[in-house]
Design a protein around this motif. Structure first.
Motif, PDB file in Angstrom:
ATOM      1  N   PRO A 163     -89.334 -23.258  89.902  1.00  0.00           N
ATOM      2  CA  PRO A 163     -89.066 -22.738  91.242  1.00  0.00           C
ATOM      3  C   PRO A 163     -88.775 -23.866  92.238  1.00  0.00           C
ATOM      4  CG  PRO A 163     -91.122 -21.876  90.328  1.00  0.00           C
ATOM      5  CD  PRO A 163     -90.716 -23.019  89.469  1.00  0.00           C
ATOM      6  N   GLN A 164     -88.035 -23.518  93.258  1.00  0.00           N
ATOM      7  CA  GLN A 164     -87.843 -24.431  94.386  1.00  0.00           C
ATOM      8  C   GLN A 164     -88.934 -24.193  95.433  1.00  0.00           C
ATOM      9  OE1 GLN A 164     -83.455 -23.375  94.709  1.00  0.00           O
ATOM     10  NE2 GLN A 164     -83.387 -25.520  95.303  1.00  0.00           N
ATOM     11  N   LYS A 202     -99.698 -45.964  83.899  1.00  0.00           N
ATOM     12  CA  LYS A 202    -100.645 -44.860  84.047  1.00  0.00           C
ATOM     13  C   LYS A 202    -100.429 -44.254  85.425  1.00  0.00           C
ATOM     14  CE  LYS A 202    -105.643 -44.116  84.741  1.00  0.00           C
ATOM     15  NZ  LYS A 202    -106.982 -44.759  84.682  1.00  0.00           N
ATOM     16  N   THR A 203     -99.954 -43.005  85.472  1.00  0.00           N
ATOM     17  CA  THR A 203     -99.693 -42.352  86.752  1.00  0.00           C
ATOM     18  C   THR A 203    -100.921 -41.570  87.194  1.00  0.00           C
ATOM     19  OG1 THR A 203     -98.709 -40.467  85.581  1.00  0.00           O
ATOM     20  CG2 THR A 203     -97.219 -42.190  86.368  1.00  0.00           C
ATOM     21  N   ASP A 204    -101.171 -41.567  88.500  1.00  0.00           N
ATOM     22  CA  ASP A 204    -102.404 -40.980  89.019  1.00  0.00           C
ATOM     23  C   ASP A 204    -102.130 -40.290  90.350  1.00  0.00           C
ATOM     24  OD1 ASP A 204    -105.081 -40.331  89.096  1.00  0.00           O
ATOM     25  OD2 ASP A 204    -105.802 -42.387  89.032  1.00  0.00           O
ATOM     26  N   PHE A 205    -103.114 -39.518  90.817  1.00  0.00           N
ATOM     27  CA  PHE A 205    -103.084 -38.844  92.117  1.00  0.00           C
ATOM     28  C   PHE A 205    -101.842 -37.968  92.280  1.00  0.00           C
ATOM     29  CE2 PHE A 205    -106.138 -42.215  92.962  1.00  0.00           C
ATOM     30  CZ  PHE A 205    -107.133 -41.502  93.636  1.00  0.00           C
ATOM     31  N   MET A 206    -101.632 -37.073  91.308  1.00  0.00           N
ATOM     32  CA  MET A 206    -100.460 -36.201  91.366  1.00  0.00           C
ATOM     33  C   MET A 206    -100.563 -35.132  92.450  1.00  0.00           C
ATOM     34  SD  MET A 206     -98.091 -37.130  89.356  1.00  0.00           S
ATOM     35  CE  MET A 206     -98.158 -38.720  88.574  1.00  0.00           C
ATOM     36  N   ALA A 207    -101.756 -34.904  92.985  1.00  0.00           N
ATOM     37  CA  ALA A 207    -101.872 -33.925  94.064  1.00  0.00           C
ATOM     38  C   ALA A 207    -101.394 -34.499  95.395  1.00  0.00           C
ATOM     39  CB  ALA A 207    -103.306 -33.427  94.195  1.00  0.00           C
ATOM     40  N   ASP A 208    -101.220 -35.812  95.483  1.00  0.00           N
ATOM     41  CA  ASP A 208    -100.633 -36.425  96.678  1.00  0.00           C
ATOM     42  C   ASP A 208     -99.122 -36.343  96.502  1.00  0.00           C
ATOM     43  OD1 ASP A 208    -103.213 -36.978  97.145  1.00  0.00           O
ATOM     44  OD2 ASP A 208    -103.033 -39.146  97.184  1.00  0.00           O
ATOM     45  N   LYS A 209     -98.527 -35.289  96.955  1.00  0.00           N
ATOM     46  CA  LYS A 209     -97.212 -34.925  96.487  1.00  0.00           C
ATOM     47  C   LYS A 209     -96.404 -34.245  97.578  1.00  0.00           C
ATOM     48  CE  LYS A 209     -99.154 -30.610  94.730  1.00  0.00           C
ATOM     49  NZ  LYS A 209     -99.695 -30.344  96.010  1.00  0.00           N
ATOM     50  N   ILE A 210     -95.350 -33.575  97.162  1.00  0.00           N
ATOM     51  CA  ILE A 210     -94.478 -32.875  98.099  1.00  0.00           C
ATOM     52  C   ILE A 210     -95.143 -31.592  98.604  1.00  0.00           C
ATOM     53  CG2 ILE A 210     -93.286 -31.695  96.195  1.00  0.00           C
ATOM     54  CD1 ILE A 210     -90.733 -31.846  97.943  1.00  0.00           C
ATOM     55  N   PHE A 211     -94.996 -31.330  99.886  1.00  0.00           N
ATOM     56  CA  PHE A 211     -95.469 -30.115 100.513  1.00  0.00           C
ATOM     57  C   PHE A 211     -94.277 -29.406 101.164  1.00  0.00           C
ATOM     58  CE2 PHE A 211     -99.195 -32.835 100.305  1.00  0.00           C
ATOM     59  CZ  PHE A 211    -100.176 -31.953  99.865  1.00  0.00           C
ATOM     60  N   PRO A 212     -94.421 -28.141 101.542  1.00  0.00           N
ATOM     61  CA  PRO A 212     -93.269 -27.411 102.092  1.00  0.00           C
ATOM     62  C   PRO A 212     -92.637 -28.059 103.316  1.00  0.00           C
ATOM     63  CG  PRO A 212     -95.020 -25.881 101.525  1.00  0.00           C
ATOM     64  CD  PRO A 212     -95.592 -27.265 101.357  1.00  0.00           C
ATOM     65  N   GLU A 213     -93.432 -28.806 104.087  1.00  0.00           N
ATOM     66  CA  GLU A 213     -92.875 -29.397 105.311  1.00  0.00           C
ATOM     67  C   GLU A 213     -91.978 -30.599 105.062  1.00  0.00           C
ATOM     68  OE1 GLU A 213     -97.344 -30.595 105.269  1.00  0.00           O
ATOM     69  OE2 GLU A 213     -96.089 -28.932 104.586  1.00  0.00           O
ATOM     70  N   ARG A 249     -81.585 -30.678  97.415  1.00  0.00           N
ATOM     71  CA  ARG A 249     -82.373 -29.455  97.344  1.00  0.00           C
ATOM     72  C   ARG A 249     -82.640 -29.029  95.908  1.00  0.00           C
ATOM     73  NH1 ARG A 249     -79.304 -25.192 100.688  1.00  0.00           N
ATOM     74  NH2 ARG A 249     -80.891 -23.777  99.910  1.00  0.00           N
ATOM     75  N   ALA A 250     -81.894 -29.581  94.938  1.00  0.00           N
ATOM     76  CA  ALA A 250     -82.185 -29.302  93.526  1.00  0.00           C
ATOM     77  C   ALA A 250     -83.538 -29.876  93.123  1.00  0.00           C
ATOM     78  CB  ALA A 250     -81.083 -29.856  92.632  1.00  0.00           C
ATOM     79  N   TRP A 251     -84.085 -30.815  93.914  1.00  0.00           N
ATOM     80  CA  TRP A 251     -85.412 -31.388  93.663  1.00  0.00           C
ATOM     81  C   TRP A 251     -86.494 -30.641  94.425  1.00  0.00           C
ATOM     82  CZ3 TRP A 251     -86.553 -36.933  92.165  1.00  0.00           C
ATOM     83  CH2 TRP A 251     -85.491 -37.507  91.451  1.00  0.00           C
ATOM     84  N   ARG A 252     -86.135 -29.688  95.256  1.00  0.00           N
ATOM     85  CA  ARG A 252     -87.123 -29.047  96.120  1.00  0.00           C
ATOM     86  C   ARG A 252     -88.117 -28.235  95.296  1.00  0.00           C
ATOM     87  NH1 ARG A 252     -88.406 -24.455  99.384  1.00  0.00           N
ATOM     88  NH2 ARG A 252     -88.890 -25.022 101.543  1.00  0.00           N
ATOM     89  N   GLY A 253     -89.368 -28.258  95.717  1.00  0.00           N
ATOM     90  CA  GLY A 253     -90.421 -27.525  95.043  1.00  0.00           C
ATOM     91  C   GLY A 253     -91.396 -28.460  94.375  1.00  0.00           C
ATOM     92  N   PHE A 289     -89.903 -31.413  92.026  1.00  0.00           N
ATOM     93  CA  PHE A 289     -89.898 -32.763  92.589  1.00  0.00           C
ATOM     94  C   PHE A 289     -90.684 -33.740  91.725  1.00  0.00           C
ATOM     95  CE2 PHE A 289     -90.998 -36.255  95.377  1.00  0.00           C
ATOM     96  CZ  PHE A 289     -89.816 -36.466  96.069  1.00  0.00           C
ATOM     97  N   ILE A 290     -91.869 -33.322  91.281  1.00  0.00           N
ATOM     98  CA  ILE A 290     -92.676 -34.225  90.461  1.00  0.00           C
ATOM     99  C   ILE A 290     -92.018 -34.449  89.111  1.00  0.00           C
ATOM    100  CG2 ILE A 290     -94.928 -34.554  89.374  1.00  0.00           C
ATOM    101  CD1 ILE A 290     -96.185 -33.008  91.652  1.00  0.00           C
ATOM    102  N   LEU A 291     -91.442 -33.393  88.523  1.00  0.00           N
ATOM    103  CA  LEU A 291     -90.758 -33.552  87.229  1.00  0.00           C
ATOM    104  C   LEU A 291     -89.606 -34.531  87.336  1.00  0.00           C
ATOM    105  CD1 LEU A 291     -90.205 -32.808  84.286  1.00  0.00           C
ATOM    106  CD2 LEU A 291     -88.810 -30.901  85.118  1.00  0.00           C
ATOM    107  N   HIS A 292     -88.724 -34.341  88.295  1.00  0.00           N
ATOM    108  CA  HIS A 292     -87.550 -35.210  88.402  1.00  0.00           C
ATOM    109  C   HIS A 292     -87.950 -36.648  88.726  1.00  0.00           C
ATOM    110  CE1 HIS A 292     -85.090 -31.830  87.753  1.00  0.00           C
ATOM    111  NE2 HIS A 292     -85.043 -31.355  88.989  1.00  0.00           N
ATOM    112  N   THR A 293     -89.022 -36.820  89.496  1.00  0.00           N
ATOM    113  CA  THR A 293     -89.499 -38.173  89.798  1.00  0.00           C
ATOM    114  C   THR A 293     -89.990 -38.855  88.527  1.00  0.00           C
ATOM    115  OG1 THR A 293     -90.143 -37.564  92.047  1.00  0.00           O
ATOM    116  CG2 THR A 293     -91.149 -39.528  91.129  1.00  0.00           C
TER     117      THR A 293
END
Length: 603
Positions: free
Chosen positions: A209-210, A454-465, A471-475, A479-483
């Motif tokens: 989802p976006q 080693k990647t960490d703190f995945m909850a520090d991430k993109i938010f709706p604002e 926009r193909a990275w939105r969501g 966003f985390i997958l493409h990064t």
């Protein structure tokens, strides 16, 4: 699969479900027992709501395209009272074991999608339980089960002596969201599971989802909300006139006489068959991936004077905290111990504290004046080196904050007080991400020549604002997958067998992670075993690493090692440091003997 059409209504019957659709309703039955699983008061099973505007939809037409081979496709058209939107087209593609639902709608005027809604409010359901994957710190269960029949009886009267918790259970409905608000295993897949005895209905996104979570709210026997949050009224996904908005396609997966994990397998298999989730085999893993890893983190706590059992940030530190105290001299001490005592590990994780500042991932010039030489020393020891990184954290003072052209929205702060570097922006990719991966992994002068991260703190991430460049990275999921895909591809340019040690339990991430750690555990060690099961079902083909834990005794360590062996997990080793004053291990003189006896099983 049988198909019937009569008087404007359509019936599709399979061994697993019976679907009836007309212009005014949609019904899903269990053909084995006759139970009506869903009774939806509209045939428009998926529809958008607009930001800042109340709109209603009504069905106008229904067509069927039966096929000798392949799905029966039912198309429902709908109209709305809003001048911003044209005709809505909803498709129900009926396969023997599942139904795929999709929808699209053209914007006549500019507007924004606030939500994509599935199944109208008031839909009657006959399910008893909802299963939701949210494994939090301190919880042993890898999924939460909710009793749907208890909640939603608002206004009912109860005895005066009934405990308040019981009243709450019977009066409050179930509210769930797949949006990640805790630190581990973010993002989660947009997937729920509803259960009636032996019947399971999986509701899950086929497309990423976006948006920002699949939300579900249910009363006792009715659905109040089932929708993808696309930013709501404040931060909906904008469209200009002429653009077509497409909903993420969803699966309605019907299983009989299977358990929760078998239903997860069913969902993941559909994603893999459709090419949405990659296939990967652990048989192709380089040997060093399967050997234990040594992580510096717990020893950073021990040598900084904060005790052998340091685990969490935010504690009351004695002297320096483990990140501030970590320096090149400490790393040399730990490498000396690894080399002297001959621990059978495959690599060294250089954890938080090696960097200048979060977001500026270069070796700290005072604390680590020659990190490249220390990494080369690790290579000389026959080991590989991994660097800790939190790719979505940008602390005050990091250089990236001085580049608003790299930041989403020019530097808007998110829920955790950090801006978001917009990795979808080509400038951020070329000027920040790719040079960073070259610095990490290239063997050229001035680079670190590391072997993984080693990647960490995945909850520090993109938010709706956060408005992103592409926009193909939105969501959250996208966003985390493409990064991570960007990081992974760049790492592999320099290190063909480089390792991504990740923490995302999501089938679409199988291809950009190699080893998934069971993450921090502050309480019961049983969580590690449960998370191993969790990961193996959602991420088949990824190796699992039993992470560091609060081992307070030799018995804890032995149980930890036994759990890893029984679960076919790799192992992360910590606490090899000795007390500078006494020369003793934190867990006593038998600690090293125990490890050297047990660890060779991973050789």
């Amino acid at each position: 699969m049988q198909y019937e059409e009569h008087g404007g209504a359509v019936r599709v019957s399979t061994f697993h479900y019976c679907l009836d659709v007309d212009q005014h309703a949609l019904r899903l039955d269990d053909p084995r027992t006759g139970h009506r699983l869903l009774d939806v008061p509209t045939a428009l099973a998926l529809w958008p709501s607009l930001a800042g505007e109340e709109i209603t939809w009504h069905g106008t037409a229904l067509t069927v395209a039966p096929a000798e081979a392949g799905p029966v496709v039912i198309t429902v058209s709908g109209e709305t009272d809003s001048a911003a939107l044209g005709t809505l087209t909803v498709t129900l593609s009926c396969y023997p074991e599942y139904i795929e639902v999709g929808a699209s709608c053209a914007f006549v005027q500019a507007g924004a999608v606030a939500h994509w809604n599935l199944l109208a409010p008031g839909t009657h359901h006959d399910f008893f339980h909802a299963h939701h994957w949210r494994n939090r710190h301190g919880h042993t269960a890898t999924f939460e089960t909710y009793n749907l029949y208890q909640g939603g009886q608002a206004g009912a009267s109860f005895p005066a002596n009934m405990p308040p918790e019981m009243v709450r259970q019977w009066t409050e409905g179930t509210k769930l969201s797949t949006f990640s608000t805790d630190f581990m295993y973010a993002p989660r897949p947009s997937f729920f599971l509803l259960q009636r005895d032996t019947v399971m209905l999986g509701i899950g996104a086929r497309d990423l989802p976006q948006g920002f979570g699949l939300e579900f709210a249910s009363g006792s026997t009715h659905i109040d909300t089932l929708r993808f949050n696309y930013g709501g009224d404040a931060h909906g996904l904008p469209y200009v006139a002429g653009e077509v908005a497409e909903a993420p396609r969803l699966y309605l997966l019907v299983n009989h006489e299977e358990g929760v994990w078998e239903s997860v397998d069913h969902y993941v298999a559909r994603l893999q068959e459709d090419g949405m989730a990659p296939r990967k085999s652990t048989r192709n893993a380089p040997h060093w991936w399967t050997r234990p890893l040594y992580c510096t983190w717990n020893d950073q706590g021990f040598l900084s004077g904060n005790g052998a059992y340091y685990s969490w940030p935010g504690d009351n530190f004695v002297g320096k905290d483990p990140i501030a105290a970590f320096d090149g001299a400490m790393l040399d001490t730990l490498l000396d111990t690894l080399e002297r005592d001959g621990y059978p590990v495959g690599g060294v994780i250089i954890d938080a504290g090696w960097e200048t500042v979060w977001g500026e991932w270069h070796a700290h010039p005072q604390k680590f004046p020659d990190l490249r030489a220390q990494i080369e020393r690790i290579h000389t020891m026959g080991l590989r080196a991994l660097l800790w990184i939190a790719p979505f954290d940008f602390a005050e003072g990091c250089a990236a904050r001085q580049h608003p052209e790299w930041l989403a929205g020019g530097g808007v702060l998110g829920k955790w007080g950090s801006p978001l570097l917009d990795y979808s922006n080509p400038r951020a990719q070329e000027e920040y991400a790719r040079p960073l991966m070259r610095y990490f992994f290239s063997d050229e002068p001035g680079c670190l020549n590391a072997d993984g991260m080693k990647t960490d703190f995945m909850a520090d991430k993109i938010f709706p604002e956060f408005p992103v460049y592409d926009r193909a990275w939105r969501g959250e999921e996208r966003f985390i997958l493409h990064t991570l895909e960007l990081f992974y591809a760049e790492m592999r340019r320099y290190k063909p067998d480089g390792m991504m040690l990740g923490s995302v339990v999501h089938p679409c991430f199988i291809g950009c992670q190699d080893l998934i750690r069971t993450y921090d555990v502050p309480f019961s060690q049983r969580q590690h075993a449960d998370r191993n099961v969790f990961t193996r079902h959602f991420n088949p083909g990824n190796l699992v690493s039993l992470d560091l834990c609060e081992t307070r005794s030799l018995a804890d360590v032995e149980e930890h090692l036994r759990m890893a062996q029984q679960g076919n997990m790799s192992y992360e080793l910590g606490r090899i440091a000795v007390d500078p004053a006494t020369g003793e291990f934190a867990l006593g003189p038998d600690y090293l003997r125990l490890l050297k006896r047990k660890l060779p099983i991973w050789k």
